[in-house]
Design a protein around this motif. Sequence first.
Motif, PDB file in Angstrom:
ATOM      1  N   UNK A 199       0.948  -1.328  -0.160  1.00 16.93           N
ATOM      2  CA  UNK A 199      -0.059   0.124  -0.025  1.00 16.93           C
ATOM      3  C   UNK A 199       0.886   1.397  -0.066  1.00 16.93           C
ATOM      4  N   UNK A 200       1.828   1.045   0.639  1.00 16.29           N
ATOM      5  CA  UNK A 200       2.670   2.396   0.874  1.00 16.29           C
ATOM      6  C   UNK A 200       3.624   2.765  -0.533  1.00 16.29           C
ATOM      7  N   UNK A 201       3.776   1.746  -1.301  1.00 18.95           N
ATOM      8  CA  UNK A 201       4.329   2.038  -2.515  1.00 18.95           C
ATOM      9  C   UNK A 201       3.141   2.293  -3.908  1.00 18.95           C
ATOM     10  N   UNK A 202       2.041   2.330  -3.280  1.00 20.35           N
ATOM     11  CA  UNK A 202       0.968   2.808  -4.232  1.00 20.35           C
ATOM     12  C   UNK A 202       0.535   4.300  -4.047  1.00 20.35           C
ATOM     13  N   UNK A 203       0.032   5.098  -5.048  1.00 22.55           N
ATOM     14  CA  UNK A 203      -0.269   6.525  -4.808  1.00 22.55           C
ATOM     15  C   UNK A 203      -1.534   6.533  -4.079  1.00 22.55           C
ATOM     16  N   UNK A 204      -2.516   5.767  -4.411  1.00 22.37           N
ATOM     17  CA  UNK A 204      -3.884   6.069  -3.928  1.00 22.37           C
ATOM     18  C   UNK A 204      -4.534   4.666  -3.490  1.00 22.37           C
ATOM     19  N   UNK A 205      -4.668   4.509  -2.080  1.00 25.04           N
ATOM     20  CA  UNK A 205      -5.589   3.262  -1.593  1.00 25.04           C
ATOM     21  C   UNK A 205      -6.389   3.697  -0.720  1.00 25.04           C
ATOM     22  N   UNK A 206      -7.707   3.604  -1.084  1.00 30.21           N
ATOM     23  CA  UNK A 206      -8.910   4.051  -0.323  1.00 30.21           C
ATOM     24  C   UNK A 206      -9.723   2.718   0.121  1.00 30.21           C
ATOM     25  N   UNK A 207     -10.068   2.926   1.421  1.00 28.75           N
ATOM     26  CA  UNK A 207     -10.979   2.160   2.042  1.00 28.75           C
ATOM     27  C   UNK A 207     -12.408   2.694   2.300  1.00 28.75           C
ATOM     28  N   UNK A 208     -13.410   2.293   1.483  1.00 33.14           N
ATOM     29  CA  UNK A 208     -14.583   2.571   1.924  1.00 33.14           C
ATOM     30  C   UNK A 208     -15.354   1.790   2.930  1.00 33.14           C
ATOM     31  N   UNK A 209     -15.577   2.175   3.971  1.00 35.56           N
ATOM     32  CA  UNK A 209     -16.212   1.174   4.819  1.00 35.56           C
ATOM     33  C   UNK A 209     -17.358   1.577   5.337  1.00 35.56           C
ATOM     34  N   UNK A 210     -18.497   0.508   4.925  1.00 31.61           N
ATOM     35  CA  UNK A 210     -19.701   1.200   5.394  1.00 31.61           C
ATOM     36  C   UNK A 210     -20.424   0.254   6.623  1.00 31.61           C
ATOM     37  N   UNK A 211     -21.138   1.211   7.439  1.00 31.04           N
ATOM     38  CA  UNK A 211     -21.913   0.407   8.545  1.00 31.04           C
ATOM     39  C   UNK A 211     -23.034   1.548   8.846  1.00 31.04           C
TER      40      UNK A 211
END
Length: 299
Positions: A199-211
């Motif tokens: 993940x740190x080597x990638x420019x854009x890592x997003x977690x959309x976490x719904x509850x």
Amino acid sequence: MASITVSPPPLYPNTKLLHLGPHAPHGLLHPPMAILSHLNLRHHRRRLLSVAAAVRQDTALWIQAPLTAVHPAAESLFHVSIDVSDAPDLAASYTRAGQYLQLRVPDVAKPSFLAIASPPSVAASKGKFEFLVKSIAGSTAELLCGLRKGDSVELSQVMGSGFDVDSISPAEEYPTVLIFATGSGISPIRSLIESGFGAKKRADVRLYYGARNLQRMAYQDRFKEWESSGVEIVPVLSQPDDTWKGERGYVQAAFARAKKLFSPISTGAVLCGQKQMAEEVTSILVSDGVSSEKILKNF
């Protein structure tokens, strides 16, 4: 032991005998008792062998293991930890985030399918599996959440191929990874993040976490650790209170509103959770040009 149903073989494989008229020879319509006894004995022996095989198979597939922890993780969600140190082959068979297994509680035949929440490294180093279990009334999961430390359960073999992160590697070629999870679907996502996928080597890592609300959102205590590993956390609440300042509604809508540009050809995605969410997110991504082969699921 798993129940099996065995249908007896026909006494006479030659079906022509079944069409003989009323004047057929008496010996053909009424076989001698010696023949019947032989056929019944042969059928009984075959049934015993089938049952014995089922017993051997059942014993080989299910492993008894003790609980080391059961406690609330969020509203209706429980953290469950199971000691598998006495089953090294089982622990070693868990090799990739997203894999799952079946679990049975005492005196209940129906198992529950559970994704493993802890990363494979925890199984290897500490000999335990951790799960995030949603307690649903009347289910095996509810019974599991009512057990205590020291109680034993039965585990099947580890199943599934998990999330194929190799298909969105190396990180330099897939700088954008979009992760979507709802409810207890965050369980294998935790394993993915804590296993490490560059993940740190990638420019854009997003977690959309719904509850539904913050009370139903598990793993909030891990968010800082996940963010330090290179994952941006975007909590999305469908029924928040008036003090909530973050994203509202459903994760697929929150993603559509984000309007963050990304290159479809260099984008990967990981989905786990509610079926409608997975279908709608997949539709959005594919329509934007993301390859369906780069949209990872664990089931």
